[in-house]
Each structure stands twice: as C-alpha cells, then as structure tokens.
Design a protein around this motif. Structure first.
Motif, mmCIF file in Angstrom:
data_model
loop_
_atom_site.group_PDB
_atom_site.id
_atom_site.type_symbol
_atom_site.label_atom_id
_atom_site.label_comp_id
_atom_site.label_asym_id
_atom_site.label_seq_id
_atom_site.Cartn_x
_atom_site.Cartn_y
_atom_site.Cartn_z
ATOM 1 N N ASP A 86 22.720 -26.210 -33.188
ATOM 2 C CA ASP A 86 22.745 -27.325 -34.120
ATOM 3 C C ASP A 86 24.061 -28.097 -33.991
ATOM 4 O O ASP A 86 24.074 -29.335 -33.956
ATOM 5 N N GLN A 87 25.151 -27.385 -33.897
ATOM 6 C CA GLN A 87 26.459 -28.020 -33.788
ATOM 7 C C GLN A 87 26.605 -28.750 -32.453
ATOM 8 O O GLN A 87 27.213 -29.818 -32.388
ATOM 9 N N LEU A 88 26.028 -28.190 -31.381
ATOM 10 C CA LEU A 88 26.067 -28.856 -30.087
ATOM 11 C C LEU A 88 25.317 -30.190 -30.158
ATOM 12 O O LEU A 88 25.777 -31.197 -29.615
ATOM 13 N N ALA B 74 21.602 -20.204 -33.336
ATOM 14 C CA ALA B 74 20.940 -21.362 -33.938
ATOM 15 C C ALA B 74 21.976 -22.350 -34.475
ATOM 16 O O ALA B 74 21.841 -23.565 -34.278
ATOM 17 N N LEU B 75 23.002 -21.849 -35.131
ATOM 18 C CA LEU B 75 24.048 -22.728 -35.643
ATOM 19 C C LEU B 75 24.798 -23.381 -34.490
ATOM 20 O O LEU B 75 25.106 -24.577 -34.535
#
Length: 135
Positions: free
Chosen positions: A122-124, A118-119
């Motif tokens: 989000d970072q992508l 999930a992180l």
C-alpha cells in the motif's frame, strides 16, 4: 527518561542500533498528543511537485508532527515516527525523502520498516503516486 508506554520502542531502537553496529544515534520521544492540522501546505517551503501531489490527494494541511518529522528527516537526523493508524505518518517520512530526491538524487538513503507485506505494498503505491508529481 522515556515514559513507560514508549519503553518497548526505545528498547527496540537500542537493539537495532546495536545489531547494525552503529556508534552513536540520537532519538527522542515526544509526548503523545492528538495531531493538529494547522500548517497550510501552500505556506510551507516544499517543492512545487510535492505541493501538487498533496493537492491531488486532497491534503491541504500538514499536522505539527508531520512537519516536525519532515524537518528532522530533511536535516539528516535518524527519525522514527510512531502514531496511530490513519494519522499521516506516511507523509511525515515520504515528503522529505521525495524532496531530497528532487534536489539531490545521489544523496538519499533511508530504511522504512513495515509490520506486514500488505502495508508495504500500500505504501509503495502511495510512493509511486507521489513520484508521478515530482520531476
């Protein structure tokens, strides 16, 4: 000497270095401090596209650790950024990578490690948003 709270991270880095078969790597730990946002983006030597992207995201200053990370990564040092949630780690690693992509796309290599998918997703999304602002 690494302080005791950073020792697990130092051990983890040493394990990665050994597993990758690297001969030498330098890493250092800075004392934990509350980030200070004192560096105006407009006054920093960043590409215009990055300044525009930061402005669109409502970021007008960088903290001292973000700028230190930028300089470290931009100079080619292996860098690990460890800071609290929401402290701005993403900009610390993202800005120098995008800056290098804008000027030398054939000379970029990096590894970014995330604890969850999930992180990473989000970072992508944040990376893609910033890429839209860079040539």
């Amino acid at each position: 000497m690494v302080n005791s709270s950073a020792q697990p991270i130092a051990d983890w880095l040493d394990d990665i270095i050994t597993d990758l078969g690297l001969e030498a790597i330098a890493h250092r730990f800075l004392p934990a401090v509350k980030p200070s946002h004192t560096l105006p983006v407009e006054g920093l030597p960043l590409p215009d596209g990055l300044k525009r992207g930061l402005n669109i995201r409502g970021i007008s200053t960088l903290s001292d650790f973000q700028w230190e990370a930028y300089q470290s990564i931009a100079s080619g040092e292996n860098t690990v950024i460890v800071a609290g949630t929401g402290s701005g780690k993403t900009e610390g690693w993202l800005l120098p990578i995008l800056s290098r992509l804008e000027h030398r796309p054939d000379r970029v290599g990096c590894v970014v490690v995330y604890p969850t998918k999930a992180l990473a997703r989000d970072q992508l999304a944040r990376l893609n948003q910033m890429c839209e602002c860079v040539n």
